[in-house]
Design a protein around this motif. Structure first.
Motif, PDB file in Angstrom:
ATOM      1  N   MET A   1       0.829  -1.208   0.000  1.00 47.79           N
ATOM      2  CA  MET A   1       0.000   0.000   0.000  1.00 47.79           C
ATOM      3  C   MET A   1       0.863   1.257   0.000  1.00 47.79           C
ATOM      4  O   MET A   1       0.638   2.190  -0.771  1.00 47.79           O
ATOM      5  CB  MET A   1      -0.912   0.003   1.223  1.00 47.79           C
TER       6      MET A   1
ATOM      7  N   GLY B   1       2.401   1.759  -3.203  1.00 43.76           N
ATOM      8  CA  GLY B   1       1.376   2.236  -4.126  1.00 43.76           C
ATOM      9  C   GLY B   1       1.210   3.740  -4.008  1.00 43.76           C
ATOM     10  O   GLY B   1       1.107   4.472  -5.008  1.00 43.76           O
TER      11      GLY B   1
ATOM     12  N   MET C   1       2.122   7.049  -6.975  1.00 37.82           N
ATOM     13  CA  MET C   1       1.140   7.943  -7.613  1.00 37.82           C
ATOM     14  C   MET C   1       1.878   9.045  -8.374  1.00 37.82           C
ATOM     15  O   MET C   1       2.992   9.433  -8.030  1.00 37.82           O
ATOM     16  CB  MET C   1       0.230   8.549  -6.540  1.00 37.82           C
ATOM     17  N   ASN C   2       1.239   9.515  -9.383  1.00 37.84           N
ATOM     18  CA  ASN C   2       1.917  10.457 -10.283  1.00 37.84           C
ATOM     19  C   ASN C   2       1.569  11.917 -10.045  1.00 37.84           C
ATOM     20  O   ASN C   2       1.592  12.735 -10.966  1.00 37.84           O
ATOM     21  CB  ASN C   2       1.581  10.095 -11.739  1.00 37.84           C
ATOM     22  N   PHE C   3       1.176  12.260  -8.823  1.00 42.00           N
ATOM     23  CA  PHE C   3       0.859  13.664  -8.568  1.00 42.00           C
ATOM     24  C   PHE C   3       2.104  14.516  -8.827  1.00 42.00           C
ATOM     25  O   PHE C   3       3.228  14.129  -8.497  1.00 42.00           O
ATOM     26  CB  PHE C   3       0.389  13.836  -7.121  1.00 42.00           C
ATOM     27  N   LYS C   4       1.823  15.664  -9.379  1.00 40.04           N
ATOM     28  CA  LYS C   4       2.927  16.559  -9.714  1.00 40.04           C
ATOM     29  C   LYS C   4       3.629  17.020  -8.448  1.00 40.04           C
ATOM     30  O   LYS C   4       4.850  17.088  -8.367  1.00 40.04           O
ATOM     31  CB  LYS C   4       2.368  17.797 -10.439  1.00 40.04           C
ATOM     32  N   LEU C   5       2.801  17.329  -7.463  1.00 40.58           N
ATOM     33  CA  LEU C   5       3.350  17.882  -6.241  1.00 40.58           C
ATOM     34  C   LEU C   5       3.293  16.869  -5.106  1.00 40.58           C
ATOM     35  O   LEU C   5       2.318  16.783  -4.370  1.00 40.58           O
ATOM     36  CB  LEU C   5       2.548  19.125  -5.841  1.00 40.58           C
TER      37      LEU C   5
ATOM     38  N   THR D   1      -4.977   1.102  -1.334  1.00 42.02           N
ATOM     39  CA  THR D   1      -4.123   0.565  -2.387  1.00 42.02           C
ATOM     40  C   THR D   1      -4.771   0.767  -3.758  1.00 42.02           C
ATOM     41  O   THR D   1      -4.114   1.153  -4.732  1.00 42.02           O
ATOM     42  CB  THR D   1      -3.866  -0.933  -2.138  1.00 42.02           C
TER      43      THR D   1
ATOM     44  N   ALA E   1      -4.503   4.472  -4.661  1.00 42.35           N
ATOM     45  CA  ALA E   1      -3.124   4.767  -5.056  1.00 42.35           C
ATOM     46  C   ALA E   1      -2.845   4.227  -6.446  1.00 42.35           C
ATOM     47  O   ALA E   1      -2.198   4.879  -7.273  1.00 42.35           O
ATOM     48  CB  ALA E   1      -2.159   4.158  -4.041  1.00 42.35           C
ATOM     49  N   GLY E   2      -3.368   3.028  -6.708  1.00 40.68           N
ATOM     50  CA  GLY E   2      -3.178   2.436  -8.029  1.00 40.68           C
ATOM     51  C   GLY E   2      -3.761   3.323  -9.111  1.00 40.68           C
ATOM     52  O   GLY E   2      -3.155   3.524 -10.176  1.00 40.68           O
ATOM     53  N   ILE E   3      -4.917   3.871  -8.852  1.00 43.36           N
ATOM     54  CA  ILE E   3      -5.575   4.718  -9.858  1.00 43.36           C
ATOM     55  C   ILE E   3      -4.738   5.950 -10.172  1.00 43.36           C
ATOM     56  O   ILE E   3      -4.521   6.304 -11.329  1.00 43.36           O
ATOM     57  CB  ILE E   3      -6.974   5.128  -9.358  1.00 43.36           C
ATOM     58  N   TYR E   4      -4.213   6.561  -9.101  1.00 47.16           N
ATOM     59  CA  TYR E   4      -3.396   7.750  -9.362  1.00 47.16           C
ATOM     60  C   TYR E   4      -1.974   7.399  -9.768  1.00 47.16           C
ATOM     61  O   TYR E   4      -1.150   8.276  -9.970  1.00 47.16           O
ATOM     62  CB  TYR E   4      -3.435   8.693  -8.161  1.00 47.16           C
TER      63      TYR E   4
ATOM     64  N   GLU F   1      -6.420  15.771 -11.966  1.00 48.62           N
ATOM     65  CA  GLU F   1      -6.119  15.816 -10.530  1.00 48.62           C
ATOM     66  C   GLU F   1      -4.620  15.851 -10.281  1.00 48.62           C
ATOM     67  O   GLU F   1      -4.144  16.442  -9.294  1.00 48.62           O
ATOM     68  CB  GLU F   1      -6.683  14.586  -9.809  1.00 48.62           C
ATOM     69  N   LEU F   2      -3.874  15.184 -11.150  1.00 47.07           N
ATOM     70  CA  LEU F   2      -2.443  15.068 -10.893  1.00 47.07           C
ATOM     71  C   LEU F   2      -1.767  16.434 -10.912  1.00 47.07           C
ATOM     72  O   LEU F   2      -0.716  16.638 -10.300  1.00 47.07           O
ATOM     73  CB  LEU F   2      -1.789  14.164 -11.945  1.00 47.07           C
TER      74      LEU F   2
ATOM     75  N   GLY G   1      -3.585  18.017  -5.031  1.00 46.20           N
ATOM     76  CA  GLY G   1      -4.009  16.675  -5.449  1.00 46.20           C
ATOM     77  C   GLY G   1      -3.528  15.605  -4.495  1.00 46.20           C
ATOM     78  O   GLY G   1      -4.314  14.771  -4.018  1.00 46.20           O
ATOM     79  N   TYR G   2      -2.249  15.614  -4.185  1.00 44.78           N
ATOM     80  CA  TYR G   2      -1.688  14.567  -3.353  1.00 44.78           C
ATOM     81  C   TYR G   2      -2.306  14.530  -1.966  1.00 44.78           C
ATOM     82  O   TYR G   2      -2.855  13.494  -1.540  1.00 44.78           O
ATOM     83  CB  TYR G   2      -0.175  14.755  -3.304  1.00 44.78           C
TER      84      TYR G   2
ATOM     85  N   ALA H   1      -5.775  13.260  -2.104  1.00 45.77           N
ATOM     86  CA  ALA H   1      -5.881  11.807  -2.274  1.00 45.77           C
ATOM     87  C   ALA H   1      -5.683  11.109  -0.942  1.00 45.77           C
ATOM     88  O   ALA H   1      -6.433  10.203  -0.562  1.00 45.77           O
ATOM     89  CB  ALA H   1      -4.849  11.324  -3.292  1.00 45.77           C
ATOM     90  N   VAL H   2      -4.660  11.533  -0.208  1.00 48.61           N
ATOM     91  CA  VAL H   2      -4.398  10.902   1.087  1.00 48.61           C
ATOM     92  C   VAL H   2      -5.582  11.100   2.017  1.00 48.61           C
ATOM     93  O   VAL H   2      -6.012  10.169   2.729  1.00 48.61           O
ATOM     94  CB  VAL H   2      -3.100  11.477   1.692  1.00 48.61           C
TER      95      VAL H   2
ATOM     96  N   MET I   1      -8.272   8.749   1.124  1.00 46.25           N
ATOM     97  CA  MET I   1      -7.948   7.411   1.626  1.00 46.25           C
ATOM     98  C   MET I   1      -8.259   7.282   3.104  1.00 46.25           C
ATOM     99  O   MET I   1      -8.923   6.354   3.548  1.00 46.25           O
ATOM    100  CB  MET I   1      -6.451   7.112   1.424  1.00 46.25           C
TER     101      MET I   1
ATOM    102  N   ALA J   1      -6.032  -0.480 -12.830  1.00 46.23           N
ATOM    103  CA  ALA J   1      -5.143   0.642 -12.541  1.00 46.23           C
ATOM    104  C   ALA J   1      -3.701   0.224 -12.707  1.00 46.23           C
ATOM    105  O   ALA J   1      -2.868   0.961 -13.247  1.00 46.23           O
ATOM    106  CB  ALA J   1      -5.403   1.137 -11.106  1.00 46.23           C
TER     107      ALA J   1
END
Lengths: 321, 321, 321, 321, 321
Positions: A276, A279, A283-287, C275, C278-281, C290-291, C296-297, C300-301, C304, E278
């Protein structure tokens, strides 16, 4: 096969005689002939049937073998079927003894059994005051000898059960325990098949109306009856214990499953949590500031390991691992 | 349908007679008529009811069929219901024999059974000294013939059980075992339904107060009683074994589940661990030195495979796989 | 080892005598000798066999020991085997008392038991009007003393069961409960082995035909018989409760497994959902708005965590956690 | 409510009489009054108590109702409580009949039951030679009528069990089976409650010491006793089958769980393996040649699908899916 | 504590007397003293022991209390121990009544029970024609009163069982059901302990050889015996139902586990499938055309949701959710 053929008078051995001379003695007073056959050929039995006037149905049963234990009266004579039990290695060997008893003869037919009756004969000959009571006493002596062999069989099964009982609680694989318990149960059924009907048969030989041949030896048959009573009681106790042991074993299987489930879950957690976290940082967040840290990666790994170590000890404390 | 109708005197067959002549013989001394019917039409029974003065309730029972085994006294006459059991393929075919017995007649009514009583009749005719004892002896002979067919049924069930027992421990699918065991249990119940009440009924025909018709043949009924005793004992033993076998089978099912769970968990681990590692190297940290290594990727794959191989052998050693 | 040897006349103690003088008293009227042996050497028994004319088979049994409880008549004399039961710590210690009883002697042979019979002797001596009834009364007194020790054994087992019962419902580990229950069952079998055959034996000593030695003390033996009846009934009740307790324990194990499964599933959900997110992002789509978001980050957290908190409380409410 | 009140002499109906005239007939020779009440009011019973001199305790029981079946003697008179059983839809309706029997009266009190006894009365009246035996015969006739209704109840339960048995092996939901089996067991207990004590009560009405009122009809009561014996035997057989069916059902539940687990695991594998592969190609190693291949992506997908197809067929072959 | 002490002559109360005057009446013809004690001090019992000549062993038992129910004869006198059962809230309160009965006295010693015997005394006094039969009748009256309190206890247990039975099928937590069933079983054992030995004891008070004191009241004791027979039968039925209910409950637990497993698996699938998708789009292949699509991301999410919706309804239809 004729094992031996002896004539007795007043409880004392007169002579070993050939089969052909039997008719010479049949009408002597206080005299009886005691023949022992083993796995006889049909014609042997048929000859003796004519000699002694054995009942057709009884002879037929003796020919066929594989009778259930029983005691049948045919007029003045008796026909008894008994199962002999020998402990052979891990199993029980079942043989059959068919005994024809009349006023002046006893004919025992043995099959499928290693256990002979030579010692019964010699014991009888050592006690002429008892043997004087005639053919009925010989029937008792044979029955007593057969029944005496049931006790070691029960003892063997009790020992076997004890071994399995220890195994159940000390981690022998459950499957082995079940097979062993079922095998004991099967042997108990064999014993029960031998001892149960014989118990009932022995009950006809004392008290109340008793076949005349056995009238003088009633007290002896009461003794056999008592033995069989105790044997049957032991069998029933053992059956009860086996049943309980099976259900205890089932409980332990369920318990073990419970423990397996917990252990697996614990290991799964040890893998799932780092996955987890990985995972999240995948993630591909820019920030995502952590991603830029110089020690971001080692820190993440350390966190994963730390969590796993923590979980490991918690699981250990909870006895899941 | 009238099967046959014969008149006997002093144990010897006098003649086959047509139904219409029965009344000519009913008052002859030491004489009795033995009729056998099969699936009779109502009027056939009614005619005979008038002829022999059969009791209304008994005739009604015979009309209806599907009676539980029983023995009823109506004044001087007896009415017996017995179940015949035949082993047919994998099942038991249950038929019914209703027997009316009076001082000078025996009437047997058979239904739903292939098993005839021609051999009972011929055996009786071969032994006139026994048949001389009259209608009571015929009842015995019929009962004996019915009961003798219970033994092969029990033997068949014992064999069936043995096959299932072997299957249980050698991997026959558990569902098949359960169905087979339940089928055995059902057949045992059919047998018990036949033999249990008959045992009780036979007990009324010897010792103590006995219907006058059977007074001279008491010892024979005692014999039937003994057979039924042994049969019932065997049924009870078998029932006990079936119950044990069912619970043993349940234990094995639980055990198998346990093993299934373990195996699944092992396979899950073989997939989960590489997934975790892949997850880690899927993180987006800026500084992950391994990612830059020329052999980083193959190394990671090698590590995954190595861990899996290690786990595989550990699981194998622990007998999870 | 000779414990003591006393001669009684008319219920009163005459004298402690050495073994060698026994023959002097055997033919005195209203006189009997009461010997107590403990773990005797073979020659000691053989001497006494000659003195009292003990039956060979009985002496042989006493030599061997490890007999099942029984009562055997040899002519005018009796031979009784009884098991003594003592509660020792957590277990039952089984000893054996063999008693030879004749018109003018009582010989008790004790082995494997700490429990002496000195108090039986002194109680008998305090009641000369009872002891006057002779050797049969001594047999009763010994049997009564043996049986009286069965009651505390049963009480101990009842207490043990009560402790386990409480444990079952208050969270003692199931394995411990099973082991305790099986141990109780085993001890019950030991008790049953002692009390069952003795019950049957005592039944021969009152009512109906009774050995002459015991004829005058029938009512006392009826008393022992009643005690044994109650003991056997208690044993059966306890066995029944143990069986029920085992199956209740099994139910609770299954229940616990059920709960374990639910809890594990709940925890698994708490890990699996983040998980998945996180996989989706972690997907590499070019256009995932969103990225690019500044928050965004953390968002997401937060999502979760929020989902996990929600799930956690739902699981708690459903009592999965 | 008074249903009817008739006076009989020498087995023949004399007259329907009003309750007030009863005392006119009580001292007539060979004469008895037969009253039938239904759900009587207290004062009705009290009037009759005075008329016939019924015992206070018996009347009290009749007032209260809800008695267990029993037979009580009060001096020369008898008081019987019987449960009537009717099959109503899917259940059993239990009613109660209390019968007071004296030398010159029979009083039946019926409650909670639709089943009347008009046919008992008319059958009795058709057979004056039997009815001449007096009040005891009426008790028999009532008891016989009550017991005759137990047979269809048992047949209904046997049919019900058969349906459930088929359901167990052909996929009826296990919960339904359990509920049905438990319902059968409950109905068997209701039947047992009715038939068990009545069996015991009927045993007091023939052989040995018999209440004088029933002395002439002993053989009839023996008949009822036999019926009840068969009924109780059938109940016991059925209970045994129900117990077996429950444990067979449990085995099947465990088996089904086993299969569920396997199927779930198979599906889990079909998802987990592609996830692992995807994870691997989601790693960020700089040098992963496959990533650069033009057909890398489709190839990866093909591999995933291929593995899943392979697994799918393997699982299918192993009967996990 | 002395509750009361009354002297009766010819069934009528003569006077309340102080304990000290008892000896004045003991030799009066047709006269007996009836004392009731409650939780007596040792010296009270000892005084009375001297007065009535009570047997030492019986007095000792009364001192100690906690005896199993029994009936013992000491010469002409009887000593009975009975357990009183009262339903108190959710439990059973067990008390003890010890009754000493001689030709001219009855002494009842009550302990641990709220239930007095004042109503027994007043009922006896209302029926002087019965009380005239002497001390034996008082024993009957006390025994009858004790036994009459067993019926409500059984009824309470039947009601309790009914509640649990409903709970089993309507979703009461299985653990609660098990605890309730075990509690019922325990109470049944308490009842059995009270009623079982008393049944056996009552059997000694009618038919065959009966203690002289009870000779005139045999029929009454037969009544008590019958009550106890029915009580014991009800206890056995209830025990059987409890055993069945426990095993049914176990089946339902297994079933529930089965359902839990399925539901969890369904939810797991709803998470696992999107995670897999994902994962696939998280792969780093250079050429994954979808990743470049403008609507790639939303499409992927839509696919995930669509699959989950599809799965959700499929699971719902299969009743996994």
């Amino acid at each position: 096969m004729l094992v031996n053929c002896v004539v007795y008078q007043n409880g004392k051995k007169l002579a070993d005689i050939p089969k052909e001379d039997i008719h010479l003695y049949l009408n002597e007073p206080d005299c009886f002939v005691w023949l022992a056959l083993r796995d006889p050929l049909p014609h042997e039995l048929n000859d003796l049937q004519r000699e002694f006037g054995l009942h057709e149905l009884a002879v037929e049963d003796a020919h066929h073998g594989h009778q259930r234990p029983k005691l049948e009266e045919y007029g003045d004579s008796l026909f008894a079927v008994m199962h002999t039990i020998e402990v052979v290695g891990n199993g029980l060997r079942v043989g059959e003894v068919d005994v024809f008893v009349g006023k002046n003869y006893v004919l025992s037919v043995r099959s499928g059994s290693e256990q002979g009756f030579a010692n019964v004969r010699s014991r009888c000959e050592r006690e002429p005051h008892l043997l004087r009571q005639g053919a009925g006493f010989v029937l008792y002596a044979l029955m007593d000898a057969v029944v005496d062999h049931y006790f070691p069989a029960i003892d063997a099964l009790e020992d076997e059960l004890e071994v399995v009982e220890k195994g159940i609680f000390s981690g022998t694989p459950a499957r082995e325990n079940i097979e062993a318990l079922y095998a004991i149960k099967q042997k108990l059924m064999v014993l029960k098949h031998a001892a149960g009907p014989l118990h009932e048969a022995a009950g006809k030989l004392y008290g109340g109306r008793v076949p005349e041949i056995c009238a003088g030896t009633q007290e002896y048959f009461r003794d056999v009856y008592d033995h069989l009573f105790r044997i049957n009681q032991s069998i029933d106790s053992l059956r009860d214990m086996v049943t309980t042991a099976i259900s205890v074993n089932l409980s332990l299987i369920s318990l073990q499953e419970n423990e397996t489930t917990k252990r697996l879950a614990a290991y799964a957690a040890l893998v799932a949590v780092p996955t987890m976290i990985a995972g999240i940082y995948g993630m591909n967040f820019k920030l995502m500031p952590e991603l830029q840290w110089a020690f971001g990666y080692p820190l993440a790994v350390v966190v994963m390991v730390a969590i796993d170590v923590y979980l490991f000890f918690r699981f250990r404390r909870a006895e899941w691992l």
